[in-house]
Design a protein around this motif. Structure first.
Motif, PDB file in Angstrom:
ATOM      1  N   GLY A 111      30.526  44.656  28.604  1.00  0.00           N
ATOM      2  CA  GLY A 111      30.780  45.544  29.733  1.00  0.00           C
ATOM      3  C   GLY A 111      29.831  45.407  30.912  1.00  0.00           C
ATOM      4  O   GLY A 111      29.844  46.248  31.811  1.00  0.00           O
ATOM      5  N   VAL A 112      29.021  44.365  30.924  1.00  0.00           N
ATOM      6  CA  VAL A 112      28.119  44.136  32.061  1.00  0.00           C
ATOM      7  C   VAL A 112      28.992  43.879  33.293  1.00  0.00           C
ATOM      8  O   VAL A 112      29.943  43.105  33.235  1.00  0.00           O
ATOM      9  CB  VAL A 112      27.168  42.953  31.774  1.00  0.00           C
ATOM     10  CG1 VAL A 112      26.357  42.589  32.996  1.00  0.00           C
ATOM     11  CG2 VAL A 112      26.260  43.295  30.593  1.00  0.00           C
ATOM     12  N   PRO A 113      28.701  44.539  34.420  1.00  0.00           N
ATOM     13  CA  PRO A 113      29.580  44.454  35.589  1.00  0.00           C
ATOM     14  C   PRO A 113      29.586  43.112  36.310  1.00  0.00           C
ATOM     15  O   PRO A 113      30.475  42.853  37.112  1.00  0.00           O
ATOM     16  CB  PRO A 113      29.059  45.553  36.520  1.00  0.00           C
ATOM     17  CG  PRO A 113      27.661  45.810  36.091  1.00  0.00           C
ATOM     18  CD  PRO A 113      27.614  45.502  34.623  1.00  0.00           C
ATOM     19  N   GLY A 114      28.637  42.232  36.049  1.00  0.00           N
ATOM     20  CA  GLY A 114      28.639  40.926  36.696  1.00  0.00           C
ATOM     21  C   GLY A 114      27.415  40.132  36.340  1.00  0.00           C
ATOM     22  O   GLY A 114      26.399  40.681  35.926  1.00  0.00           O
ATOM     23  N   GLY A 115      27.515  38.825  36.481  1.00  0.00           N
ATOM     24  CA  GLY A 115      26.391  37.944  36.210  1.00  0.00           C
ATOM     25  C   GLY A 115      26.567  36.654  36.980  1.00  0.00           C
ATOM     26  O   GLY A 115      27.689  36.291  37.342  1.00  0.00           O
ATOM     27  N   SER A 116      25.478  35.962  37.236  1.00  0.00           N
ATOM     28  CA  SER A 116      25.511  34.710  37.982  1.00  0.00           C
ATOM     29  C   SER A 116      24.573  33.705  37.342  1.00  0.00           C
ATOM     30  O   SER A 116      23.564  34.068  36.745  1.00  0.00           O
ATOM     31  CB  SER A 116      25.068  34.924  39.431  1.00  0.00           C
ATOM     32  OG  SER A 116      25.941  35.815  40.090  1.00  0.00           O
ATOM     33  N   VAL A 117      24.911  32.424  37.526  1.00  0.00           N
ATOM     34  CA  VAL A 117      24.066  31.326  37.070  1.00  0.00           C
ATOM     35  C   VAL A 117      23.696  30.495  38.286  1.00  0.00           C
ATOM     36  O   VAL A 117      24.564  30.149  39.090  1.00  0.00           O
ATOM     37  CB  VAL A 117      24.796  30.440  36.035  1.00  0.00           C
ATOM     38  CG1 VAL A 117      23.919  29.264  35.608  1.00  0.00           C
ATOM     39  CG2 VAL A 117      25.230  31.257  34.827  1.00  0.00           C
ATOM     40  N   PHE A 118      22.414  30.177  38.397  1.00  0.00           N
ATOM     41  CA  PHE A 118      21.917  29.369  39.503  1.00  0.00           C
ATOM     42  C   PHE A 118      21.179  28.160  38.939  1.00  0.00           C
ATOM     43  O   PHE A 118      20.383  28.296  38.010  1.00  0.00           O
ATOM     44  CB  PHE A 118      20.961  30.176  40.390  1.00  0.00           C
ATOM     45  CG  PHE A 118      21.626  31.350  41.026  1.00  0.00           C
ATOM     46  CD1 PHE A 118      22.338  31.207  42.205  1.00  0.00           C
ATOM     47  CD2 PHE A 118      21.562  32.598  40.432  1.00  0.00           C
ATOM     48  CE1 PHE A 118      22.961  32.292  42.787  1.00  0.00           C
ATOM     49  CE2 PHE A 118      22.186  33.701  41.004  1.00  0.00           C
ATOM     50  CZ  PHE A 118      22.885  33.541  42.190  1.00  0.00           C
ATOM     51  N   ARG A 119      21.444  26.999  39.515  1.00  0.00           N
ATOM     52  CA  ARG A 119      20.755  25.782  39.107  1.00  0.00           C
ATOM     53  C   ARG A 119      19.629  25.513  40.090  1.00  0.00           C
ATOM     54  O   ARG A 119      19.835  25.529  41.299  1.00  0.00           O
ATOM     55  CB  ARG A 119      21.722  24.612  39.070  1.00  0.00           C
ATOM     56  CG  ARG A 119      21.106  23.371  38.470  1.00  0.00           C
ATOM     57  CD  ARG A 119      22.129  22.329  38.190  1.00  0.00           C
ATOM     58  NE  ARG A 119      22.366  21.599  39.430  1.00  0.00           N
ATOM     59  CZ  ARG A 119      23.140  20.550  39.520  1.00  0.00           C
ATOM     60  NH1 ARG A 119      23.793  20.119  38.476  1.00  0.00           N
ATOM     61  NH2 ARG A 119      23.289  19.935  40.670  1.00  0.00           N
ATOM     62  N   ALA A 120      18.465  25.245  39.562  1.00  0.00           N
ATOM     63  CA  ALA A 120      17.301  24.984  40.403  1.00  0.00           C
ATOM     64  C   ALA A 120      17.260  23.525  40.834  1.00  0.00           C
ATOM     65  O   ALA A 120      17.742  22.644  40.129  1.00  0.00           O
ATOM     66  CB  ALA A 120      16.023  25.339  39.645  1.00  0.00           C
ATOM     67  N   VAL A 121      16.674  23.282  41.971  1.00  0.00           N
ATOM     68  CA  VAL A 121      16.465  21.923  42.464  1.00  0.00           C
ATOM     69  C   VAL A 121      15.313  21.274  41.700  1.00  0.00           C
ATOM     70  O   VAL A 121      15.335  20.088  41.410  1.00  0.00           O
ATOM     71  CB  VAL A 121      16.186  21.936  43.983  1.00  0.00           C
ATOM     72  CG1 VAL A 121      15.811  20.551  44.477  1.00  0.00           C
ATOM     73  CG2 VAL A 121      17.387  22.471  44.732  1.00  0.00           C
ATOM     74  N   ALA A 122      14.321  22.069  41.340  1.00  0.00           N
ATOM     75  CA  ALA A 122      13.177  21.579  40.583  1.00  0.00           C
ATOM     76  C   ALA A 122      12.511  22.757  39.886  1.00  0.00           C
ATOM     77  O   ALA A 122      12.704  23.905  40.279  1.00  0.00           O
ATOM     78  CB  ALA A 122      12.184  20.879  41.502  1.00  0.00           C
ATOM     79  N   GLY A 123      11.733  22.445  38.867  1.00  0.00           N
ATOM     80  CA  GLY A 123      10.993  23.488  38.179  1.00  0.00           C
ATOM     81  C   GLY A 123      10.204  22.927  37.014  1.00  0.00           C
ATOM     82  O   GLY A 123      10.406  21.783  36.604  1.00  0.00           O
ATOM     83  N   PHE A 124       9.295  23.739  36.493  1.00  0.00           N
ATOM     84  CA  PHE A 124       8.578  23.380  35.277  1.00  0.00           C
ATOM     85  C   PHE A 124       8.380  24.637  34.464  1.00  0.00           C
ATOM     86  O   PHE A 124       8.401  25.752  34.982  1.00  0.00           O
ATOM     87  CB  PHE A 124       7.245  22.672  35.567  1.00  0.00           C
ATOM     88  CG  PHE A 124       6.192  23.540  36.183  1.00  0.00           C
ATOM     89  CD1 PHE A 124       5.269  24.194  35.389  1.00  0.00           C
ATOM     90  CD2 PHE A 124       6.122  23.695  37.552  1.00  0.00           C
ATOM     91  CE1 PHE A 124       4.298  24.998  35.954  1.00  0.00           C
ATOM     92  CE2 PHE A 124       5.155  24.485  38.135  1.00  0.00           C
ATOM     93  CZ  PHE A 124       4.234  25.141  37.333  1.00  0.00           C
ATOM     94  N   GLY A 125       8.238  24.449  33.165  1.00  0.00           N
ATOM     95  CA  GLY A 125       8.100  25.576  32.260  1.00  0.00           C
ATOM     96  C   GLY A 125       6.767  25.565  31.566  1.00  0.00           C
ATOM     97  O   GLY A 125       5.798  24.965  32.046  1.00  0.00           O
ATOM     98  N   ARG A 126       6.722  26.206  30.412  1.00  0.00           N
ATOM     99  CA  ARG A 126       5.453  26.408  29.703  1.00  0.00           C
ATOM    100  C   ARG A 126       4.799  25.104  29.259  1.00  0.00           C
ATOM    101  O   ARG A 126       3.606  25.067  29.018  1.00  0.00           O
ATOM    102  CB  ARG A 126       5.669  27.340  28.516  1.00  0.00           C
ATOM    103  CG  ARG A 126       6.582  26.781  27.461  1.00  0.00           C
ATOM    104  CD  ARG A 126       6.742  27.762  26.301  1.00  0.00           C
ATOM    105  NE  ARG A 126       7.565  27.153  25.297  1.00  0.00           N
ATOM    106  CZ  ARG A 126       8.769  27.577  24.964  1.00  0.00           C
ATOM    107  NH1 ARG A 126       9.271  28.629  25.553  1.00  0.00           N
ATOM    108  NH2 ARG A 126       9.453  26.957  24.036  1.00  0.00           N
TER     109      ARG A 126
END
Length: 103
Positions: free
Chosen positions: A33-48
């Motif tokens: 029942g979540v009213p909406g969601g979006s997915v975005f792709r990053a141009v660049a990034g780094f994680g842990r």
């Protein structure tokens, strides 16, 4: 109106139950029942681990960072987080209170 902003961080290559993980998360949020969601792709990034992922000609497919975002109420946020925990899906996330409305 007080709402919750919930954002998950993942990569294109992550899968769960035979689907891309971002699709799985969106489907389960919608079913709850979540009213909406979006997915975005990053141009660049780094994680842990500190490895830089960038969109270049030589970048292997599936390595780019994604952000899956929702604006929902607190109960829905808890339900979605509980679903991910029950499925043993470990995703970094941020959650904070936001004000929502229409102008």
């Amino acid at each position: 109106m007080q709402s919750v902003y919930l954002k998950f961080y993942l990569t294109e290559k992550q899968h769960h139950q035979g689907k891309q993980l971002y699709e799985w998360v969106l489907e389960h949020a919608r079913a709850q029942g979540v009213p909406g969601g979006s997915v975005f792709r990053a141009v660049a990034g780094f994680g842990r681990h500190g490895h830089l992922h960038e969109e270049t000609f030589f970048e292997l497919g599936g390595e780019l960072p994604l952000q899956v975002e929702f604006v929902l109420d607190s109960a829905q946020a808890e339900s979605l987080l509980a679903t991910l925990r029950a499925e043993k899906i470990k995703l970094p996330y941020v959650r904070y209170a936001v004000e929502t409305g229409l102008t």
